[in-house]
Motif scaffolding. Structure first.
Motif, PDB file in Angstrom:
ATOM      1  N   ARG A  21       0.790  -1.292  -0.061  1.00 51.36           N
ATOM      2  CA  ARG A  21       0.129   0.006   0.161  1.00 51.36           C
ATOM      3  C   ARG A  21       0.682   1.105  -0.036  1.00 51.36           C
ATOM      4  NH1 ARG A  21      -5.342  -1.690   1.436  1.00 51.36           N
ATOM      5  NH2 ARG A  21      -5.695   0.454   1.951  1.00 51.36           N
ATOM      6  N   ARG A  22       0.901   1.834  -0.921  1.00 55.06           N
ATOM      7  CA  ARG A  22       1.892   3.152  -1.309  1.00 55.06           C
ATOM      8  C   ARG A  22       0.671   4.335  -1.333  1.00 55.06           C
ATOM      9  NH1 ARG A  22       5.872   2.199  -5.319  1.00 55.06           N
ATOM     10  NH2 ARG A  22       6.930   1.277  -3.484  1.00 55.06           N
ATOM     11  N   TYR A  23       1.202   5.387  -0.294  1.00 56.55           N
ATOM     12  CA  TYR A  23       0.201   6.507  -0.367  1.00 56.55           C
ATOM     13  C   TYR A  23       1.146   7.796  -0.598  1.00 56.55           C
ATOM     14  CZ  TYR A  23      -2.878   3.510   2.743  1.00 56.55           C
ATOM     15  OH  TYR A  23      -3.786   2.638   2.764  1.00 56.55           O
ATOM     16  N   ALA A  24       0.686   8.403  -1.330  1.00 59.04           N
ATOM     17  CA  ALA A  24       1.374   9.835  -1.518  1.00 59.04           C
ATOM     18  C   ALA A  24       0.724  10.873  -0.338  1.00 59.04           C
ATOM     19  CB  ALA A  24       0.991  10.545  -2.830  1.00 59.04           C
ATOM     20  N   LEU A  25       1.537  11.591  -0.002  1.00 54.93           N
ATOM     21  CA  LEU A  25       1.184  12.369   1.452  1.00 54.93           C
ATOM     22  C   LEU A  25       1.473  13.792   1.108  1.00 54.93           C
ATOM     23  CD1 LEU A  25       2.518  10.112   4.294  1.00 54.93           C
ATOM     24  CD2 LEU A  25       0.235  10.023   3.234  1.00 54.93           C
ATOM     25  N   ASP A  26       0.681  14.579   2.221  1.00 52.49           N
ATOM     26  CA  ASP A  26       0.947  16.023   2.234  1.00 52.49           C
ATOM     27  C   ASP A  26       2.062  16.051   3.262  1.00 52.49           C
ATOM     28  OD1 ASP A  26       1.115  18.648   3.342  1.00 52.49           O
ATOM     29  OD2 ASP A  26      -0.904  18.834   3.247  1.00 52.49           O
ATOM     30  N   PRO A  27       3.369  16.520   3.207  1.00 50.89           N
ATOM     31  CA  PRO A  27       4.439  16.114   3.790  1.00 50.89           C
ATOM     32  C   PRO A  27       4.182  16.840   5.295  1.00 50.89           C
ATOM     33  CG  PRO A  27       5.244  16.790   1.815  1.00 50.89           C
ATOM     34  CD  PRO A  27       3.832  16.960   1.750  1.00 50.89           C
ATOM     35  N   ALA A  28       3.206  17.934   5.457  1.00 50.57           N
ATOM     36  CA  ALA A  28       3.066  18.556   6.699  1.00 50.57           C
ATOM     37  C   ALA A  28       2.114  17.842   7.570  1.00 50.57           C
ATOM     38  CB  ALA A  28       2.353  19.919   6.101  1.00 50.57           C
ATOM     39  N   LEU A  29       1.561  16.832   7.033  1.00 51.54           N
ATOM     40  CA  LEU A  29       0.690  16.044   7.571  1.00 51.54           C
ATOM     41  C   LEU A  29       1.060  14.583   8.076  1.00 51.54           C
ATOM     42  CD1 LEU A  29      -3.074  16.654   6.256  1.00 51.54           C
ATOM     43  CD2 LEU A  29      -1.691  17.574   8.280  1.00 51.54           C
ATOM     44  N   ALA A  30       2.372  14.130   7.423  1.00 48.22           N
ATOM     45  CA  ALA A  30       2.888  12.968   7.417  1.00 48.22           C
ATOM     46  C   ALA A  30       3.139  12.109   8.903  1.00 48.22           C
ATOM     47  CB  ALA A  30       4.278  12.933   6.785  1.00 48.22           C
TER      48      ALA A  30
END
Length: 113
Positions: A21-30
């Motif tokens: 499961r690979r997710y792209a994230l908002d780095p500010a919310l990681a």
């Protein structure tokens, strides 16, 4: 299809299916998302027979990859996954949660080593 090549799996071992499961994230919310996963999502999934094999956060904190497995073949995994996705428990866990994930890549994988 077996979760591991037949030659590396004991003949009497039950079949295990693993998904990446690979997710792209908002780095500010990681970091918040990692806490959300480890405190709320993973324990609930583990109660349903899933095992988190490993979890990886990219250095840029913009991508999280985790590997989740479950005893059974891919069809059984898919049925358990669907039951989780449609469960009131999952709905409650995610109610009001920020949109941590901006894109997903989910696929079955085979462990080679």
């Amino acid at each position: 299809m077996a979760a591991q090549p037949e030659s590396s799996r004991p003949h009497d071992a039950p079949e295990r299916t693993t998904y990446m499961r690979r997710y792209a994230l908002d780095p500010a919310l990681a970091q918040e998302f990692v806490g959300f996963l480890t405190k709320k999502v993973i324990p609930a999934r583990e109660e349903r027979g899933f095992t988190v094999e490993s979890m990886w956060l990219s250095d840029g904190m913009d991508e999280l990859t985790w590997f989740v497995s479950r005893f059974g073949d891919r069809e059984e995994f898919a049925q358990a996954e669907q039951a989780w996705e449609e469960s009131p428990e999952r709905a409650e866990i995610f109610a009001g949660a920020p949109a941590y994930v901006t894109a997903k890549d989910l696929r079955p994988v085979t462990r080679l080593r």
